[in-house]
Scaffold this active site. Sequence first.
Site, PDB file in Angstrom:
ATOM      1  N   ASN A  63      40.354  70.441  57.301  1.00 13.80           N
ATOM      2  CA  ASN A  63      41.031  69.153  57.313  1.00 13.80           C
ATOM      3  C   ASN A  63      42.397  69.184  57.974  1.00 13.80           C
ATOM      4  O   ASN A  63      42.934  68.133  58.307  1.00 13.80           O
ATOM      5  CB  ASN A  63      41.142  68.598  55.888  1.00 13.80           C
ATOM      6  CG  ASN A  63      41.660  69.613  54.899  1.00 13.80           C
ATOM      7  OD1 ASN A  63      41.127  70.718  54.786  1.00 13.80           O
ATOM      8  ND2 ASN A  63      42.708  69.262  54.188  1.00 13.80           N
ATOM      9  N   GLN A  91      35.358  66.597  55.755  1.00  8.49           N
ATOM     10  CA  GLN A  91      36.161  66.294  56.933  1.00  8.49           C
ATOM     11  C   GLN A  91      35.313  66.081  58.189  1.00  8.49           C
ATOM     12  O   GLN A  91      35.805  65.563  59.176  1.00  8.49           O
ATOM     13  CB  GLN A  91      37.166  67.432  57.162  1.00  8.49           C
ATOM     14  CG  GLN A  91      38.344  67.094  58.032  1.00  8.49           C
ATOM     15  CD  GLN A  91      39.177  65.935  57.522  1.00  8.49           C
ATOM     16  OE1 GLN A  91      39.583  65.094  58.318  1.00  8.49           O
ATOM     17  NE2 GLN A  91      39.422  65.867  56.227  1.00  8.49           N
ATOM     18  N   SER A 111      32.745  62.628  51.245  1.00  5.01           N
ATOM     19  CA  SER A 111      33.537  61.639  50.516  1.00  5.01           C
ATOM     20  C   SER A 111      33.651  60.384  51.370  1.00  5.01           C
ATOM     21  O   SER A 111      34.031  60.449  52.543  1.00  5.01           O
ATOM     22  CB  SER A 111      34.924  62.236  50.230  1.00  5.01           C
ATOM     23  OG  SER A 111      35.702  61.328  49.494  1.00  5.01           O
ATOM     24  N   HIS A 113      35.589  57.755  51.670  1.00  3.83           N
ATOM     25  CA  HIS A 113      36.796  57.193  52.301  1.00  3.83           C
ATOM     26  C   HIS A 113      37.202  57.959  53.561  1.00  3.83           C
ATOM     27  O   HIS A 113      37.995  57.466  54.354  1.00  3.83           O
ATOM     28  CB  HIS A 113      37.955  57.105  51.299  1.00  3.83           C
ATOM     29  CG  HIS A 113      38.597  58.405  50.943  1.00  3.83           C
ATOM     30  ND1 HIS A 113      39.801  58.799  51.480  1.00  3.83           N
ATOM     31  CD2 HIS A 113      38.214  59.400  50.119  1.00  3.83           C
ATOM     32  CE1 HIS A 113      40.133  59.975  50.976  1.00  3.83           C
ATOM     33  NE2 HIS A 113      39.190  60.364  50.150  1.00  3.83           N
ATOM     34  N   THR A 149      27.539  55.387  33.928  1.00  2.00           N
ATOM     35  CA  THR A 149      26.835  54.377  34.711  1.00  2.00           C
ATOM     36  C   THR A 149      27.296  54.465  36.160  1.00  2.00           C
ATOM     37  O   THR A 149      28.482  54.592  36.436  1.00  2.00           O
ATOM     38  CB  THR A 149      27.131  52.982  34.121  1.00  2.00           C
ATOM     39  OG1 THR A 149      26.712  53.003  32.752  1.00  2.00           O
ATOM     40  CG2 THR A 149      26.408  51.886  34.866  1.00  2.00           C
ATOM     41  N   CYS A 237      46.686  65.027  50.974  1.00  2.00           N
ATOM     42  CA  CYS A 237      46.675  65.105  49.501  1.00  2.00           C
ATOM     43  C   CYS A 237      47.851  65.928  48.983  1.00  2.00           C
ATOM     44  O   CYS A 237      48.163  65.903  47.808  1.00  2.00           O
ATOM     45  CB  CYS A 237      45.388  65.733  49.002  1.00  2.00           C
ATOM     46  SG  CYS A 237      43.978  65.473  50.052  1.00  2.00           S
TER      47      CYS A 237
HETATM   48  C1  LIG Z   1      39.799  64.904  51.581  1.00  2.00           C
HETATM   49  C2  LIG Z   1      39.096  66.189  51.392  1.00  2.00           C
HETATM   50  C3  LIG Z   1      38.611  66.578  50.145  1.00  2.00           C
HETATM   51  C4  LIG Z   1      38.853  65.755  48.897  1.00  2.00           C
HETATM   52  O1  LIG Z   1      38.135  64.579  48.926  1.00  2.00           O
HETATM   53  P1  LIG Z   1      38.657  63.335  48.045  1.00  2.00           P
HETATM   54  O2  LIG Z   1      37.450  62.506  47.877  1.00  2.00           O
HETATM   55  O3  LIG Z   1      39.732  62.682  48.858  1.00  2.00           O
HETATM   56  O4  LIG Z   1      39.178  63.910  46.775  1.00  2.00           O
HETATM   57  C5  LIG Z   1      37.934  67.769  50.039  1.00  2.00           C
HETATM   58  N1  LIG Z   1      37.722  68.547  51.121  1.00  2.00           N
HETATM   59  C6  LIG Z   1      38.167  68.214  52.345  1.00  2.00           C
HETATM   60  C7  LIG Z   1      37.891  69.113  53.491  1.00  2.00           C
HETATM   61  C8  LIG Z   1      38.882  67.023  52.529  1.00  2.00           C
HETATM   62  O5  LIG Z   1      39.327  66.704  53.747  1.00  2.00           O
END
Ligand SMILES: *Cc1c(COP(=O)(O)O)cnc(C)c1O
Length: 312
Positions: A63, A91, A111, A113, A149, A237
């Site tokens: 990332n 990522q 993930s 987002h 749920t 983060c």
């Molecule tokens: C953003 C990220 C995460 C964490 O994902 P979140 O859903 O934002 O907690 C884990 N691993 C990598 C490589 C990321 O870029």
Amino acid sequence: MITTSIEHHAILHSCEELERQGIETTVVPVRRDPDSQGMVDPEEIRRALRPETVLISVMHANNELGTIQPIAEIGRIAAQAKVGFHCDAVQSAGKVPLDVNLLGVDLLSISAHKFCGPKGVGALYVRPGTPLERRFYGGHAERDRRPGTENVPGIVGLGKAAELSRKLLVEDAARIRALRDRLETSLLDRISGARVSGDRTNRVPNTISMTFSGAGGEALLISLDLQGIACSTGAACSSGSTEPSHVLLAAGLSADDARSSLRFSLGRGTTAEEIDYAISVIPSVVERLRALSPRTSEASRDSHAALAAPSQ
Ligand SMILES: *Cc1c(COP(=O)(O)O)cnc(C)c1O
């Protein structure tokens, strides 16, 4: 279990907790040579295997550096050794094609987002037959793996984002890579001593990790933010943390250089005008901060003497 020094804290902190529970983790280092900086050497994974190893976890794209790891090769090593293989593909989802069979993974996490979906929802691919123990108790949802749920709006949002990413991936990647490369070469041309970290060939199309020795990443971040340019000094983060990025340190940067590094990430919404604007603003901000910085080392002071001299 076996993992690497450049994983996201989602993995590294989980391993630390497993260590507290008595499960030993081998953290494999990454390469530091300029050509393949930040890359995991599959042979290192093979060497770390023990008869009692149960799991290997290696990320797909890093990332901070954007480097894409040799997951398929590591997958073959894991399969040969009959060891479970998890891949953090958070990522890379939406940026490069992901095929769990080509990659040879048993488990793969994404993930929403990170590919324009809603926050608070992710997905775990589980290869049929992979033994998984439940981590939470209190219900039978998600095939008894995770109680509670289901978050239906989130799940539908993830599905829609995945569908759009799949449709737009090739087009997005080409456009974003061209903009990223223009930003990168322009900054390298205009800023003396600027350096890119990470393997520049095996890399997701949207990421740049760049070091501006003597400029101070935090000051740079704030100055650029005031000019409307959002970037980060490490993992988004970890913002607010003054520790240098563990990824950049693992890739061989000094603590000073790691603290003088920025990550630029482009996305589907990034325009050519925004890139032109960034190219016009960033070099002068770096120059100004270098001239002001009391921490500028002798070596970089010399190479930036021309910049430092005119300031009264
Ligand atoms: C953003 C990220 C995460 C964490 O994902 P979140 O859903 O934002 O907690 C884990 N691993 C990598 C490589 C990321 O870029």
